[in-house]
Design a protein around this motif. Structure first.
Motif, PDB file in Angstrom:
ATOM      1  N   MET A  17      36.099  11.121  51.386  1.00  0.00           N
ATOM      2  CA  MET A  17      36.769  12.403  51.567  1.00  0.00           C
ATOM      3  C   MET A  17      36.327  13.042  52.888  1.00  0.00           C
ATOM      4  O   MET A  17      35.276  12.695  53.430  1.00  0.00           O
ATOM      5  CB  MET A  17      36.436  13.342  50.413  1.00  0.00           C
ATOM      6  CG  MET A  17      36.845  12.828  49.042  1.00  0.00           C
ATOM      7  SD  MET A  17      38.639  12.701  48.827  1.00  0.00           S
ATOM      8  CE  MET A  17      38.878  10.917  49.003  1.00  0.00           C
ATOM      9  N   PRO A  18      37.101  13.999  53.424  1.00  0.00           N
ATOM     10  CA  PRO A  18      36.676  14.693  54.648  1.00  0.00           C
ATOM     11  C   PRO A  18      35.401  15.505  54.409  1.00  0.00           C
ATOM     12  O   PRO A  18      35.035  15.782  53.263  1.00  0.00           O
ATOM     13  CB  PRO A  18      37.869  15.603  54.973  1.00  0.00           C
ATOM     14  CG  PRO A  18      39.013  15.044  54.208  1.00  0.00           C
ATOM     15  CD  PRO A  18      38.444  14.418  52.982  1.00  0.00           C
ATOM     16  N   PRO A  19      34.711  15.900  55.483  1.00  0.00           N
ATOM     17  CA  PRO A  19      33.512  16.739  55.317  1.00  0.00           C
ATOM     18  C   PRO A  19      33.833  18.043  54.577  1.00  0.00           C
ATOM     19  O   PRO A  19      34.966  18.523  54.599  1.00  0.00           O
ATOM     20  CB  PRO A  19      33.076  17.013  56.756  1.00  0.00           C
ATOM     21  CG  PRO A  19      33.675  15.904  57.559  1.00  0.00           C
ATOM     22  CD  PRO A  19      34.965  15.550  56.883  1.00  0.00           C
ATOM     23  N   ALA A  55      35.754   1.910  55.770  1.00  0.00           N
ATOM     24  CA  ALA A  55      36.204   3.193  55.233  1.00  0.00           C
ATOM     25  C   ALA A  55      37.707   3.296  55.449  1.00  0.00           C
ATOM     26  O   ALA A  55      38.196   3.076  56.567  1.00  0.00           O
ATOM     27  CB  ALA A  55      35.486   4.348  55.913  1.00  0.00           C
ATOM     28  N   VAL A  56      38.443   3.605  54.382  1.00  0.00           N
ATOM     29  CA  VAL A  56      39.897   3.735  54.439  1.00  0.00           C
ATOM     30  C   VAL A  56      40.222   5.216  54.310  1.00  0.00           C
ATOM     31  O   VAL A  56      39.943   5.838  53.283  1.00  0.00           O
ATOM     32  CB  VAL A  56      40.566   2.937  53.308  1.00  0.00           C
ATOM     33  CG1 VAL A  56      42.078   2.933  53.495  1.00  0.00           C
ATOM     34  CG2 VAL A  56      40.029   1.510  53.256  1.00  0.00           C
ATOM     35  N   GLU A  57      40.853   5.803  55.364  1.00  0.00           N
ATOM     36  CA  GLU A  57      41.053   7.245  55.409  1.00  0.00           C
ATOM     37  C   GLU A  57      42.438   7.579  55.936  1.00  0.00           C
ATOM     38  O   GLU A  57      43.118   6.736  56.529  1.00  0.00           O
ATOM     39  CB  GLU A  57      39.986   7.894  56.305  1.00  0.00           C
ATOM     40  CG  GLU A  57      38.564   7.694  55.804  1.00  0.00           C
ATOM     41  CD  GLU A  57      37.537   7.842  56.903  1.00  0.00           C
ATOM     42  OE1 GLU A  57      36.797   8.833  56.875  1.00  0.00           O
ATOM     43  OE2 GLU A  57      37.484   6.964  57.782  1.00  0.00           O
ATOM     44  N   ARG A  63      36.356  12.942  60.035  1.00  0.00           N
ATOM     45  CA  ARG A  63      35.567  11.809  59.568  1.00  0.00           C
ATOM     46  C   ARG A  63      34.180  12.278  59.143  1.00  0.00           C
ATOM     47  O   ARG A  63      33.467  12.931  59.907  1.00  0.00           O
ATOM     48  CB  ARG A  63      35.439  10.734  60.649  1.00  0.00           C
ATOM     49  CG  ARG A  63      36.728  10.083  61.129  1.00  0.00           C
ATOM     50  CD  ARG A  63      37.668   9.755  60.006  1.00  0.00           C
ATOM     51  NE  ARG A  63      38.726   8.837  60.399  1.00  0.00           N
ATOM     52  CZ  ARG A  63      39.966   8.903  59.943  1.00  0.00           C
ATOM     53  NH1 ARG A  63      40.313   9.890  59.128  1.00  0.00           N
ATOM     54  NH2 ARG A  63      40.865   8.017  60.293  1.00  0.00           N
ATOM     55  N   ALA A  64      33.809  11.946  57.922  1.00  0.00           N
ATOM     56  CA  ALA A  64      32.464  12.259  57.453  1.00  0.00           C
ATOM     57  C   ALA A  64      31.460  11.368  58.165  1.00  0.00           C
ATOM     58  O   ALA A  64      31.780  10.245  58.591  1.00  0.00           O
ATOM     59  CB  ALA A  64      32.379  12.060  55.945  1.00  0.00           C
ATOM     60  N   ASN A 131      34.725   3.527  44.267  1.00  0.00           N
ATOM     61  CA  ASN A 131      34.944   4.952  44.481  1.00  0.00           C
ATOM     62  C   ASN A 131      33.946   5.515  45.486  1.00  0.00           C
ATOM     63  O   ASN A 131      32.829   5.005  45.630  1.00  0.00           O
ATOM     64  CB  ASN A 131      34.845   5.709  43.163  1.00  0.00           C
ATOM     65  CG  ASN A 131      36.015   5.415  42.244  1.00  0.00           C
ATOM     66  OD1 ASN A 131      36.895   4.628  42.570  1.00  0.00           O
ATOM     67  ND2 ASN A 131      36.014   6.038  41.083  1.00  0.00           N
ATOM     68  N   ALA A 132      34.331   6.608  46.142  1.00  0.00           N
ATOM     69  CA  ALA A 132      33.494   7.179  47.196  1.00  0.00           C
ATOM     70  C   ALA A 132      32.206   7.780  46.656  1.00  0.00           C
ATOM     71  O   ALA A 132      31.268   8.004  47.424  1.00  0.00           O
ATOM     72  CB  ALA A 132      34.281   8.238  47.967  1.00  0.00           C
ATOM     73  N   ASP A 133      32.144   8.066  45.368  1.00  0.00           N
ATOM     74  CA  ASP A 133      30.924   8.649  44.800  1.00  0.00           C
ATOM     75  C   ASP A 133      30.096   7.625  44.023  1.00  0.00           C
ATOM     76  O   ASP A 133      29.208   8.002  43.253  1.00  0.00           O
ATOM     77  CB  ASP A 133      31.266   9.835  43.893  1.00  0.00           C
ATOM     78  CG  ASP A 133      32.241   9.457  42.780  1.00  0.00           C
ATOM     79  OD1 ASP A 133      32.791   8.334  42.820  1.00  0.00           O
ATOM     80  OD2 ASP A 133      32.451  10.278  41.872  1.00  0.00           O
ATOM     81  N   ILE A 134      30.355   6.350  44.227  1.00  0.00           N
ATOM     82  CA  ILE A 134      29.613   5.283  43.561  1.00  0.00           C
ATOM     83  C   ILE A 134      28.655   4.639  44.564  1.00  0.00           C
ATOM     84  O   ILE A 134      29.095   4.066  45.566  1.00  0.00           O
ATOM     85  CB  ILE A 134      30.564   4.219  42.973  1.00  0.00           C
ATOM     86  CG1 ILE A 134      31.469   4.858  41.926  1.00  0.00           C
ATOM     87  CG2 ILE A 134      29.776   3.071  42.362  1.00  0.00           C
ATOM     88  CD1 ILE A 134      30.739   5.496  40.763  1.00  0.00           C
ATOM     89  N   ALA A 135      27.373   4.760  44.309  1.00  0.00           N
ATOM     90  CA  ALA A 135      26.348   4.181  45.176  1.00  0.00           C
ATOM     91  C   ALA A 135      25.941   2.816  44.631  1.00  0.00           C
ATOM     92  O   ALA A 135      26.048   2.554  43.427  1.00  0.00           O
ATOM     93  CB  ALA A 135      25.132   5.106  45.258  1.00  0.00           C
TER      94      ALA A 135
END
Length: 384
Positions: A17-19, A55-57, A63-64, A131-135
């Motif tokens: 996601m964006p900053p 990263a797919v945006e 850009r974060a 997912n972007a929140d999966i480490a």
């Protein structure tokens, strides 16, 4: 030199996601964990496996901050709000939610470009979307390579959930990555959701067709992508990995999961349309999953596989997106959902028994069994 040739490429992508987005802290931890896993894999003994991170945006999004190991793919240009023309309903708020098929297409393209740029002829290319929140844990890529060596072509990895604050109530951040690793190893894996997907690149067109129109952010995206891998690869070459500790999520919050919002409504309708299109295009005389599994099975007919894959590739090239609410589509799925008409009131019973309709099948004591019919024929012959 041939001895240094990488045999397997693992191409891993997330959709950040964006900053200043709500997931900013979570995805900062994700980026730090990706960098640590990349470094750990470079030092491991799995020298025949190369890892590339992407990263797919969306085009135009800020850009974060990210580690240098994560490179950008081609930009996304389509999101659910515009694709489904949701502006027709003023109560639906605009959200830029990308389509899963577009993310997988960008990852597929980036993996192929990486191979060409480095002049590598890999024996196998494996795609990972998470997912972007999966480490990920430090040994994540070594574990993925180990699963691939067992003969799997696709699998999903279920996450461990860690606390999002320490004992003093302070939120965890990137500086606490070592603590989060320790917590993830200590806690059991119980979460049943799907947020990390691994599959062979050669089947990417089939997977993309199976998820065409489905977008991220709302159910049933995770379950449907998991079902797509199961459909394409079958039970022998697909596995759902539970009980292990390869990925983790900080906290147990799931956003708006479970709330039947307008976006979830559209996503569930898109899933139904995608499954129907997949069965019609791939199925032929058999159902789509059976054909896909037959063409993917070891020792399968290469000519049949090429025919199916060429047909799917042509469809995706000509129609990368199809909306279930196109003109002529069923009005049963329109937003907002239409209430069902109430059932007609049943008049009170008068107490009289209603006789059964006439006919031998409703007469008491009769049967239509073959044995009874044979007996009847014999009696008639004896009377003659």
């Amino acid at each position: 030199p041939a001895k240094n040739r990488k045999r397997v490429l693992i191409a891993h992508a997330i959709n950040p996601m964006p900053p200043r987005h709500g997931l900013h802290v979570d995805q900062a931890i994700t980026f730090a964990a990706l960098a640590a896993a990349h470094e750990a894999h470079a030092k491991s003994t799995a020298g025949d496996v190369e890892v590339a991170q992407f990263a797919v945006e969306f085009a135009g999004d800020a850009r974060a901050e990210r580690p240098p190991t994560v490179r950008s793919t081609s930009n996304l240009t389509r999101h659910a709000y515009d694709a489904f023309d949701m502006s027709r309903w003023p109560e639906i708020h605009r959200r830029t939610l990308p389509l899963v098929g577009d993310i997988l297409a960008a990852l597929d393209e980036a993996a192929s470009d990486h191979a060409k740029k480095h002049m590598q002829a890999y024996d196998r290319v494996v795609l990972i979307y998470s997912n972007a929140d999966i480490a990920v844990m430090p040994d994540f890529y070594d574990r993925v390579a180990a699963y691939l060596r067992t003969g799997l072509d696709a699998f999903v990895i279920n996450r461990v959930e860690t606390p999002d604050r320490d004992a003093a109530g302070r939120p965890f951040g990137v500086a606490d990555l070592a603590t989060l690793y320790r917590l993830a190893r200590a806690r059991p894996q119980r979460h049943a959701g799907y947020d990390c997907f691994v599959f062979d690149q050669r089947a990417a067109p089939l997977v993309r067709l199976h998820v065409r129109g489905v977008f991220v952010g709302y159910p049933p995206v995770g379950r449907h992508l998991r079902d797509a891998l199961s459909c394409v690869f079958g039970t022998r070459r697909f596995r759902e990995i539970t009980g292990e500790k390869h990925t983790f999520h900080v906290g147990d919050r799931n956003g708006a999961w479970g709330e039947h919002t307008e976006y979830e409504h559209f996503n569930r309708k898109a899933r139904l349309r995608a499954v129907d299109d997949y069965a019609k295009l791939v199925g032929g005389p058999l159902k789509g999953c059976a054909v896909a599994r037959a063409t993917w099975a070891a020792g399968g007919d290469d000519a049949q596989r090429r025919t199916v894959f060429d047909r799917v590739a042509t469809e995706l090239r000509e129609r990368p997106f199809v909306a279930w609410n196109l003109p002529g589509a069923s009005e049963a799925g329109r937003w907002p959902p239409q209430p069902k008409p109430p059932l007609a009131a049943v008049p009170p019973s008068s107490g009289k028994k209603i006789p059964p309709p006439p006919g031998p099948s409703h007469q008491q004591g009769t049967t239509s069994s073959p044995r009874r019919r044979r007996r009847s024929r014999r009696r008639r012959r004896r009377r003659r």
